[in-house]
Write a protein that holds these residues in place. Structure first.
Motif, PDB file in Angstrom:
ATOM      1  N   GLU A 107       0.827  -1.198   0.000  1.00 60.43           N
ATOM      2  CA  GLU A 107       0.000   0.000   0.000  1.00 60.43           C
ATOM      3  C   GLU A 107       0.871   1.262   0.000  1.00 60.43           C
ATOM      4  O   GLU A 107       1.844   1.347   0.743  1.00 60.43           O
ATOM      5  N   PHE A 108       0.504   2.199  -0.869  1.00 63.65           N
ATOM      6  CA  PHE A 108       1.193   3.482  -0.981  1.00 63.65           C
ATOM      7  C   PHE A 108       0.357   4.564  -0.300  1.00 63.65           C
ATOM      8  O   PHE A 108      -0.831   4.718  -0.600  1.00 63.65           O
ATOM      9  N   GLY A 109       0.999   5.319   0.584  1.00 65.45           N
ATOM     10  CA  GLY A 109       0.354   6.513   1.116  1.00 65.45           C
ATOM     11  C   GLY A 109       0.471   7.641   0.098  1.00 65.45           C
ATOM     12  O   GLY A 109       0.605   7.397  -1.109  1.00 65.45           O
ATOM     13  N   PHE A 110       0.466   8.869   0.563  1.00 61.67           N
ATOM     14  CA  PHE A 110       0.543  10.013  -0.338  1.00 61.67           C
ATOM     15  C   PHE A 110       1.897  10.697  -0.191  1.00 61.67           C
ATOM     16  O   PHE A 110       2.419  10.847   0.910  1.00 61.67           O
ATOM     17  N   ALA A 111       2.454  11.094  -1.322  1.00 63.68           N
ATOM     18  CA  ALA A 111       3.804  11.653  -1.370  1.00 63.68           C
ATOM     19  C   ALA A 111       3.925  12.880  -0.474  1.00 63.68           C
ATOM     20  O   ALA A 111       3.070  13.773  -0.502  1.00 63.68           O
ATOM     21  N   THR A 112       4.987  12.920   0.307  1.00 64.98           N
ATOM     22  CA  THR A 112       5.263  14.071   1.169  1.00 64.98           C
ATOM     23  C   THR A 112       6.335  14.970   0.578  1.00 64.98           C
ATOM     24  O   THR A 112       6.451  16.129   0.954  1.00 64.98           O
ATOM     25  N   GLN A 113       7.125  14.441  -0.328  1.00 65.22           N
ATOM     26  CA  GLN A 113       8.151  15.216  -1.025  1.00 65.22           C
ATOM     27  C   GLN A 113       8.285  14.625  -2.422  1.00 65.22           C
ATOM     28  O   GLN A 113       8.507  13.428  -2.576  1.00 65.22           O
ATOM     29  N   GLY A 114       8.123  15.451  -3.455  1.00 69.58           N
ATOM     30  CA  GLY A 114       8.077  14.931  -4.809  1.00 69.58           C
ATOM     31  C   GLY A 114       6.656  14.544  -5.190  1.00 69.58           C
ATOM     32  O   GLY A 114       5.696  14.761  -4.424  1.00 69.58           O
ATOM     33  N   LEU A 115       6.511  13.951  -6.366  1.00 69.32           N
ATOM     34  CA  LEU A 115       5.188  13.698  -6.924  1.00 69.32           C
ATOM     35  C   LEU A 115       5.012  12.275  -7.447  1.00 69.32           C
ATOM     36  O   LEU A 115       3.926  11.717  -7.365  1.00 69.32           O
ATOM     37  N   ARG A 116       6.083  11.690  -7.982  1.00 72.91           N
ATOM     38  CA  ARG A 116       5.966  10.407  -8.672  1.00 72.91           C
ATOM     39  C   ARG A 116       6.914   9.365  -8.074  1.00 72.91           C
ATOM     40  O   ARG A 116       8.111   9.631  -7.910  1.00 72.91           O
ATOM     41  N   SER A 117       6.372   8.201  -7.769  1.00 66.25           N
ATOM     42  CA  SER A 117       7.199   7.092  -7.315  1.00 66.25           C
ATOM     43  C   SER A 117       7.066   5.933  -8.293  1.00 66.25           C
ATOM     44  O   SER A 117       6.144   5.894  -9.122  1.00 66.25           O
ATOM     45  N   TYR A 118       8.008   4.988  -8.207  1.00 65.50           N
ATOM     46  CA  TYR A 118       8.059   3.875  -9.153  1.00 65.50           C
ATOM     47  C   TYR A 118       8.150   2.559  -8.396  1.00 65.50           C
ATOM     48  O   TYR A 118       8.970   2.419  -7.484  1.00 65.50           O
ATOM     49  N   PHE A 119       7.300   1.613  -8.793  1.00 62.56           N
ATOM     50  CA  PHE A 119       7.291   0.287  -8.173  1.00 62.56           C
ATOM     51  C   PHE A 119       7.437  -0.764  -9.256  1.00 62.56           C
ATOM     52  O   PHE A 119       6.738  -0.746 -10.270  1.00 62.56           O
ATOM     53  N   SER A 120       8.368  -1.699  -9.031  1.00 61.63           N
ATOM     54  CA  SER A 120       8.474  -2.840  -9.928  1.00 61.63           C
ATOM     55  C   SER A 120       8.952  -4.048  -9.134  1.00 61.63           C
ATOM     56  O   SER A 120       9.212  -3.958  -7.932  1.00 61.63           O
ATOM     57  N   VAL A 121       9.038  -5.171  -9.829  1.00 62.82           N
ATOM     58  CA  VAL A 121       9.475  -6.431  -9.232  1.00 62.82           C
ATOM     59  C   VAL A 121      10.509  -7.064 -10.153  1.00 62.82           C
ATOM     60  O   VAL A 121      10.717  -6.611 -11.284  1.00 62.82           O
ATOM     61  N   CYS A 122      11.166  -8.095  -9.682  1.00 66.66           N
ATOM     62  CA  CYS A 122      12.163  -8.776 -10.506  1.00 66.66           C
ATOM     63  C   CYS A 122      11.522  -9.249 -11.818  1.00 66.66           C
ATOM     64  O   CYS A 122      10.514  -9.944 -11.795  1.00 66.66           O
ATOM     65  N   GLY A 123      12.106  -8.845 -12.927  1.00 66.79           N
ATOM     66  CA  GLY A 123      11.572  -9.210 -14.234  1.00 66.79           C
ATOM     67  C   GLY A 123      10.577  -8.212 -14.782  1.00 66.79           C
ATOM     68  O   GLY A 123      10.269  -8.228 -15.971  1.00 66.79           O
ATOM     69  N   GLY A 124      10.052  -7.330 -13.929  1.00 70.50           N
ATOM     70  CA  GLY A 124       9.079  -6.345 -14.366  1.00 70.50           C
ATOM     71  C   GLY A 124       7.703  -6.950 -14.589  1.00 70.50           C
ATOM     72  O   GLY A 124       7.474  -8.145 -14.402  1.00 70.50           O
ATOM     73  N   PHE A 125       6.767  -6.104 -14.993  1.00 67.30           N
ATOM     74  CA  PHE A 125       5.410  -6.551 -15.300  1.00 67.30           C
ATOM     75  C   PHE A 125       5.338  -6.956 -16.765  1.00 67.30           C
ATOM     76  O   PHE A 125       5.886  -6.281 -17.634  1.00 67.30           O
ATOM     77  N   ASP A 126       4.665  -8.068 -17.023  1.00 69.93           N
ATOM     78  CA  ASP A 126       4.616  -8.606 -18.387  1.00 69.93           C
ATOM     79  C   ASP A 126       3.365  -8.087 -19.086  1.00 69.93           C
ATOM     80  O   ASP A 126       2.321  -8.740 -19.082  1.00 69.93           O
ATOM     81  N   ILE A 127       3.496  -6.907 -19.677  1.00 65.93           N
ATOM     82  CA  ILE A 127       2.392  -6.261 -20.370  1.00 65.93           C
ATOM     83  C   ILE A 127       2.685  -6.285 -21.865  1.00 65.93           C
ATOM     84  O   ILE A 127       3.788  -5.931 -22.294  1.00 65.93           O
ATOM     85  N   ALA A 128       1.713  -6.697 -22.667  1.00 68.59           N
ATOM     86  CA  ALA A 128       1.904  -6.782 -24.110  1.00 68.59           C
ATOM     87  C   ALA A 128       2.221  -5.405 -24.693  1.00 68.59           C
ATOM     88  O   ALA A 128       1.510  -4.443 -24.419  1.00 68.59           O
ATOM     89  N   PRO A 129       3.285  -5.299 -25.485  1.00 68.83           N
ATOM     90  CA  PRO A 129       3.630  -3.992 -26.068  1.00 68.83           C
ATOM     91  C   PRO A 129       2.701  -3.616 -27.216  1.00 68.83           C
ATOM     92  O   PRO A 129       2.146  -4.473 -27.891  1.00 68.83           O
ATOM     93  N   GLU A 130       2.543  -2.318 -27.396  1.00 67.26           N
ATOM     94  CA  GLU A 130       1.852  -1.770 -28.553  1.00 67.26           C
ATOM     95  C   GLU A 130       2.806  -0.784 -29.226  1.00 67.26           C
ATOM     96  O   GLU A 130       3.301   0.125 -28.586  1.00 67.26           O
ATOM     97  N   PHE A 131       3.077  -1.000 -30.494  1.00 62.66           N
ATOM     98  CA  PHE A 131       4.046  -0.186 -31.229  1.00 62.66           C
ATOM     99  C   PHE A 131       5.377  -0.131 -30.487  1.00 62.66           C
ATOM    100  O   PHE A 131       5.982   0.926 -30.318  1.00 62.66           O
ATOM    101  N   GLY A 132       5.818  -1.298 -30.008  1.00 60.08           N
ATOM    102  CA  GLY A 132       7.147  -1.434 -29.438  1.00 60.08           C
ATOM    103  C   GLY A 132       7.294  -1.076 -27.985  1.00 60.08           C
ATOM    104  O   GLY A 132       8.413  -1.091 -27.460  1.00 60.08           O
TER     105      GLY A 132
END
Length: 323
Positions: A107-132
């Motif tokens: 669970e992510f709370g709300f940013a206290t400094q900055g605006l954007r955070s990034y979450f990933s896992v080993c191997g990343g998420f397997d999402i089908a590409p569109e136009f590469g």
């Protein structure tokens, strides 16, 4: 051998959560913009700590509020804006890999400094590409799971290496002194463009000596600023390609800095372009924050980029065993 299966369920999508990979390139002739992470430093270091290629995907969490339920045993990492992150209600440090088990609630709370955070896992998420690319550009309805931000009930698959399901045996973390701090007043370095002579010397001096405030009109397409008015001596021009970081000066004289989801062509005069490294800082700013501009040459920009590559190679990674 790798098997494809769903791993995370979106219990709550948060304010705005987008699947992003490195970006969609070579498609501007089709009118498709690049997308990709607004803060490349944070995105890349999320993957560096996980041992992923930078082409892997992550979730860009804007402001916060995302809640995920894990369906696998893997390793995760969160970087970017300073955001409270918990696993099963227990605080988890950022810029730091952590073990995720089946049934865990992230669970992510709300940013206290900055605006954007990034979450990933080993191997990343397997999402089908569109136009590469699987990068989500909501305006173009392309990328992600359905060309849109994550929604409640979405399932996010990842690749799992069945021969090595938990590829990291120890925690990877960036040493604290290398973690960026997101400021409310920043300086952006600018390379003047070929249209700079459409502006008087006085207006150029005003531009580089003024402080601009980020208005309420900012998103992944661009940041509209408020401050000293700048006027071009040409108001009519043919539309042309727009680069990342271009600074447009529309008729009202208030600069617009164009970002990842910008349109591919435009017809406003451009005084110059922001150094790509500084766009990471800009993307972490919000309404009411302040921007100053500093002029640099192309040669200085090249030198700054080379120095940055060297400095990133010196960033220390701390390792320790999982409990």
């Amino acid at each position: 051998m790798k098997a494809l299966m769903p791993h995370f369920i979106v219990e709550r999508p948060g304010v705005l959560s987008l699947i992003q990979d490195a970006g969609r390139f070579g498609q501007t002739h089709l009118g498709l913009t690049q997308g990709g992470p607004a803060d490349r430093f944070s995105f890349n270091w999320c993957h560096n700590l996980l041992g992923n290629a930078h082409t892997c995907s992550a979730i860009e969490v804007v402001i916060g509020g995302l809640k995920l339920i894990s369906q696998s045993h893997t390793i995760g990492c969160v970087t970017g804006a300073e955001t409270p992150v918990t696993v099963n209600g227990k605080a988890t440090p950022m810029w730091h890999t952590f073990e995720i088990n089946i049934g865990d609630v992230i669970e992510f709370g709300f940013a206290t400094q900055g605006l954007r955070s990034y979450f990933s896992v080993c191997g990343g998420f397997d999402i089908a590409p569109e136009f590469g690319s699987c990068s989500t550009v909501v305006r173009e309805k392309i990328g992600g799971l359905s060309g849109d931000a994550l929604k409640q009930g979405d399932q996010l698959p990842v690749f799992v290496d069945t021969d090595n399901p938990l590829p990291q045996s120890e925690i990877n973390a960036i040493a604290p002194e290398f973690i960026p701090r997101f400021e409310s007043s920043i300086t952006l370095r600018v390379v003047l463009g070929y249209q700079h002579d459409w502006f008087s010397d006085l207006d150029i001096r005003r531009f580089f000596s003024s402080r601009y405030e980020i208005s309420s009109q900012f998103d992944r397409m661009g940041y509209r600023l408020q401050g000293t008015k700048i006027t071009a001596n040409k108001t009519q021009m043919l539309s042309e390609g727009i680069t990342l970081g271009a600074i447009q000066i529309p008729a009202d004289g208030q600069p617009i800095i164009l970002l990842n989801d910008r349109q591919t062509i435009g017809g406003y005069p451009k005084i110059g372009s922001v150094l790509s490294l500084d766009l990471d800082k800009l993307s972490q700013c919000k309404q009411g924050d302040y921007v100053h501009f500093e002029a640099i040459s192309i040669e200085q920009a090249h030198n700054i980029l080379h120095i940055d590559q060297h400095q990133q190679s010196l960033i220390q990674i701390v390792k320790k065993a999982y409990k």
